[in-house]
Design a protein around this motif. Structure first.
Motif, PDB file in Angstrom:
ATOM      1  N   ILE A   8     -65.112   0.915  -7.052  1.00 16.32           N
ATOM      2  CA  ILE A   8     -65.840   2.063  -8.416  1.00 16.32           C
ATOM      3  C   ILE A   8     -65.719   3.876  -8.443  1.00 16.32           C
ATOM      4  N   VAL A   9     -66.547   4.582  -9.323  1.00 17.70           N
ATOM      5  CA  VAL A   9     -66.587   6.014  -9.751  1.00 17.70           C
ATOM      6  C   VAL A   9     -67.625   6.737  -9.015  1.00 17.70           C
ATOM      7  N   VAL A  10     -67.302   7.179  -8.481  1.00 16.51           N
ATOM      8  CA  VAL A  10     -68.339   8.488  -7.872  1.00 16.51           C
ATOM      9  C   VAL A  10     -68.518   9.313  -8.298  1.00 16.51           C
ATOM     10  N   GLU A  11     -70.250  10.105  -8.827  1.00 11.20           N
ATOM     11  CA  GLU A  11     -70.527  11.428  -9.039  1.00 11.20           C
ATOM     12  C   GLU A  11     -71.504  11.884  -8.363  1.00 11.20           C
ATOM     13  N   GLY A  12     -70.646  13.003  -7.898  1.00 13.63           N
ATOM     14  CA  GLY A  12     -71.841  14.443  -7.078  1.00 13.63           C
ATOM     15  C   GLY A  12     -71.200  14.812  -6.560  1.00 13.63           C
ATOM     16  N   SER A  13     -71.340  15.361  -5.366  1.00  9.75           N
ATOM     17  CA  SER A  13     -70.938  16.145  -5.014  1.00  9.75           C
ATOM     18  C   SER A  13     -70.284  17.168  -3.543  1.00  9.75           C
ATOM     19  N   VAL A  14     -69.079  17.636  -2.765  1.00  7.87           N
ATOM     20  CA  VAL A  14     -69.094  18.254  -1.453  1.00  7.87           C
ATOM     21  C   VAL A  14     -70.438  18.693  -0.658  1.00  7.87           C
ATOM     22  N   SER A  15     -71.146  18.062   0.573  1.00  2.75           N
ATOM     23  CA  SER A  15     -71.900  18.983   1.379  1.00  2.75           C
ATOM     24  C   SER A  15     -71.280  18.633   2.620  1.00  2.75           C
ATOM     25  N   VAL A  16     -71.992  19.986   3.698  1.00  5.59           N
ATOM     26  CA  VAL A  16     -71.404  20.093   5.337  1.00  5.59           C
ATOM     27  C   VAL A  16     -72.633  19.930   5.984  1.00  5.59           C
ATOM     28  N   TYR A  17     -72.047  19.123   6.741  1.00  6.76           N
ATOM     29  CA  TYR A  17     -73.103  19.489   7.536  1.00  6.76           C
ATOM     30  C   TYR A  17     -72.738  20.417   8.785  1.00  6.76           C
ATOM     31  N   THR A  18     -73.261  21.599   9.240  1.00  2.00           N
ATOM     32  CA  THR A  18     -72.555  23.264  10.320  1.00  2.00           C
ATOM     33  C   THR A  18     -72.667  21.960  11.327  1.00  2.00           C
ATOM     34  N   PRO A  19     -73.874  21.709  12.298  1.00  2.00           N
ATOM     35  CA  PRO A  19     -73.580  21.663  13.242  1.00  2.00           C
ATOM     36  C   PRO A  19     -72.721  20.605  14.037  1.00  2.00           C
ATOM     37  N   ARG A  20     -72.104  20.175  12.779  1.00  4.86           N
ATOM     38  CA  ARG A  20     -71.391  19.057  13.614  1.00  4.86           C
ATOM     39  C   ARG A  20     -69.575  19.686  12.902  1.00  4.86           C
ATOM     40  N   GLY A  21     -69.803  19.936  11.881  1.00  2.00           N
ATOM     41  CA  GLY A  21     -68.357  20.355  10.936  1.00  2.00           C
ATOM     42  C   GLY A  21     -68.137  19.471  10.288  1.00  2.00           C
ATOM     43  N   GLU A  22     -68.709  18.660  10.276  1.00  2.95           N
ATOM     44  CA  GLU A  22     -68.307  17.576   9.354  1.00  2.95           C
ATOM     45  C   GLU A  22     -68.786  17.443   8.152  1.00  2.95           C
ATOM     46  N   TYR A  23     -67.838  16.446   6.903  1.00  2.73           N
ATOM     47  CA  TYR A  23     -68.364  16.956   5.424  1.00  2.73           C
ATOM     48  C   TYR A  23     -68.714  15.466   4.973  1.00  2.73           C
ATOM     49  N   GLN A  24     -68.824  15.321   3.678  1.00  2.00           N
ATOM     50  CA  GLN A  24     -69.079  14.612   3.632  1.00  2.00           C
ATOM     51  C   GLN A  24     -69.572  14.373   1.483  1.00  2.00           C
ATOM     52  N   PHE A  25     -69.588  13.339   0.795  1.00  2.00           N
ATOM     53  CA  PHE A  25     -69.476  12.978  -0.529  1.00  2.00           C
ATOM     54  C   PHE A  25     -71.013  12.790  -1.354  1.00  2.00           C
ATOM     55  N   GLN A  26     -71.683  13.809  -1.585  1.00  7.30           N
ATOM     56  CA  GLN A  26     -72.899  13.535  -1.711  1.00  7.30           C
ATOM     57  C   GLN A  26     -73.607  13.290  -3.032  1.00  7.30           C
ATOM     58  N   THR A  27     -73.695  11.638  -3.024  1.00  6.10           N
ATOM     59  CA  THR A  27     -73.449  11.379  -3.971  1.00  6.10           C
ATOM     60  C   THR A  27     -75.261  10.973  -5.222  1.00  6.10           C
ATOM     61  N   VAL A  28     -74.981  11.087  -6.153  1.00  4.44           N
ATOM     62  CA  VAL A  28     -75.578  10.680  -7.306  1.00  4.44           C
ATOM     63  C   VAL A  28     -75.992  10.217  -8.009  1.00  4.44           C
ATOM     64  N   LYS A  29     -74.482   9.098  -8.465  1.00  2.00           N
ATOM     65  CA  LYS A  29     -73.970   7.892  -9.525  1.00  2.00           C
ATOM     66  C   LYS A  29     -73.199   7.026  -9.362  1.00  2.00           C
ATOM     67  N   ILE A  30     -73.356   5.859  -9.331  1.00  2.72           N
ATOM     68  CA  ILE A  30     -71.835   5.320  -8.527  1.00  2.72           C
ATOM     69  C   ILE A  30     -72.049   4.513 -10.542  1.00  2.72           C
TER      70      ILE A  30
END
Length: 419
Positions: free
Chosen positions: A76-98
């Motif tokens: 697949i191809v995902v479209e979105g932006s990188v977001s960070v969850y500061t309490p745990r220092g974890e990041y993930q890709f916040q997807t708006v379209k696939i």
């Protein structure tokens, strides 16, 4: 203590600001490594390549707009932006379209739903209902102001204007169309029609997509009334076409497929009338010929005809007798003195003989006369065309009493047995 030292929270906050500002509206391509459709409606998954992976999330609002479901192993191809969850220092890709890699989302969604419904038996030929040959009432589920409805009504008027038409107005594209089509189909199913036609005119795949939705397929599958899917043009093949009892290439074609042509029917009726008239004339001719044959046979065997022939023969005999007697008398007159006595004897004998013959012929006539075969005052009882005894007749029965001259219809008003 160094002035560059900072807290963990500050570091995570700076990382968050840096990453989210740097990776906005980003496209990432990869293989689905894991996927979870959460009960909340959110989608959690991860994608990978041959060296690394990244966690991804899609919120419920974006998931609801997806036309297909992602599965493990899908490219697949995902479209979105990188977001960070500061309490745990974890990041993930916040997807708006696939989107599927290398193919359209709608095409994939179509194949996924098609395979799902096929597995559930929605396309099985043995469950499809037959379209009635003689349609008295038809329901059209479509947009009331559409060109498709105008075309269908035009064909109905041309081919079979006697059919009762019920129009169920519904959205056929856009937001809310899927729910309205499903609701309209359920309503059409209770209208006691012979067939329901659901459809619309041509358009893009997006315009026609409401007929590729599972909710519409479910509504068609659950209907008790035979359904014809008439969506788009001949090249457009939709999920509704597979589920319906009959697929028509266009709305106009649907009317031509299920309704008879009144002109052709009138021609056929004319031909049937001509064949019927010819058959009746031939039957009447045959019956008339048989009747004449029976009349001739009856005439030949008639007692009256036989009696007439006997009377003619009797008259002939009498005439011959007179001729012979005159000849004899003339001859005997010459011998009268000698033969007078013998003549008297002879003439008496002949007269007696002829009287006996005449008496015999008269008796034969009386014996052959049907009127003489029935005793005076006696009649036959006829009930439903059969001769029966009086004891077979019940109260209020209607029957006939018949003698050689008269046939009377009577009704039993009283019945008593005679000891």
């Amino acid at each position: 203590m160094s002035q560059s030292m900072m807290s963990v929270s500050s570091l995570n906050t700076k990382i968050k600001s840096l990453l989210e500002a740097t990776f906005m509206h980003t496209l990432v391509e990869g293989e689905v490594a894991s996927v979870t459709y959460h009960t909340s409606g959110h989608l959690y998954f991860s994608i990978k390549d041959d060296k690394s992976s990244i966690k991804c999330v899609m919120w419920r609002s974006s998931v609801s707009r997806m036309k297909f479901r992602i599965e493990k192993g899908m490219h697949i191809v995902v479209e979105g932006s990188v977001s960070v969850y500061t309490p745990r220092g974890e990041y993930q890709f916040q997807t708006v379209k696939i989107e599927p890699y290398g193919e359209g989302a709608l095409a994939l969604a179509f194949e996924q739903l098609k395979e799902k419904l096929k597995t559930k038996g929605y396309f099985d030929a043995q469950r499809k209902k037959s379209i009635p040959k003689h349609i008295k009432k038809i329901v059209l589920v479509t947009a009331k102001q559409s060109a498709a409805l105008h075309d269908m009504l035009k064909i109905i008027e041309k081919r079979w204007a006697l059919v009762e038409v019920v129009i169920v107005d519904t959205l056929v594209q856009g937001e809310g169309a899927v729910a309205q089509i499903a609701k309209s189909l359920k309503y059409a199913d209770i209208l006691d029609a012979d067939v329901v036609v659901v459809g619309r005119g041509g358009g893009s795949i997006e315009d026609l997509w409401a007929f590729n939705e599972e909710k519409v397929a479910d509504a068609i599958f659950e209907m008790q009334t035979p359904v014809v899917s008439a969506v788009g043009h001949e090249v457009d093949v939709l999920i509704s076409d597979y589920v319906a009892d009959l697929r028509a290439p266009t709305p106009s074609a649907a009317m031509e497929m299920i309704l008879p042509d009144s002109t052709e029917l009138l021609y056929s009726l004319d031909e049937m009338i001509q064949r019927f008239e010819h058959h009746i004339k031939q039957k009447l001719f045959d019956v008339d010929r048989q009747l004449k044959h029976h009349e001739e046979m009856l005439s030949r065997s008639s007692p009256y005809r036989q009696l007439n022939e006997i009377q003619i023969r009797s008259k002939t005999l009498l005439n011959e007798f007179d001729r012979v007697m005159k000849s004899k008398i003339s001859h005997l007159e010459l011998q009268l003195p000698v033969l007078s006595q013998a003549f008297q004897k002879n003439i008496s004998f002949v007269i007696k003989q002829k009287e006996q013959t005449l008496k015999h012929l008269n008796n034969a006539f009386l014996m052959n006369d049907p009127k003489g075969k029935v005793k005076k005052g006696w009649v036959e009882i006829s009930y439903h065309g059969e001769k029966v005894e009086l004891e077979k007749i019940n109260m209020n029965d209607e029957f006939y009493v018949v003698d050689p001259k008269v046939k009377i219809k009577v009704k039993a008003l009283e019945k008593k047995k005679i000891d």
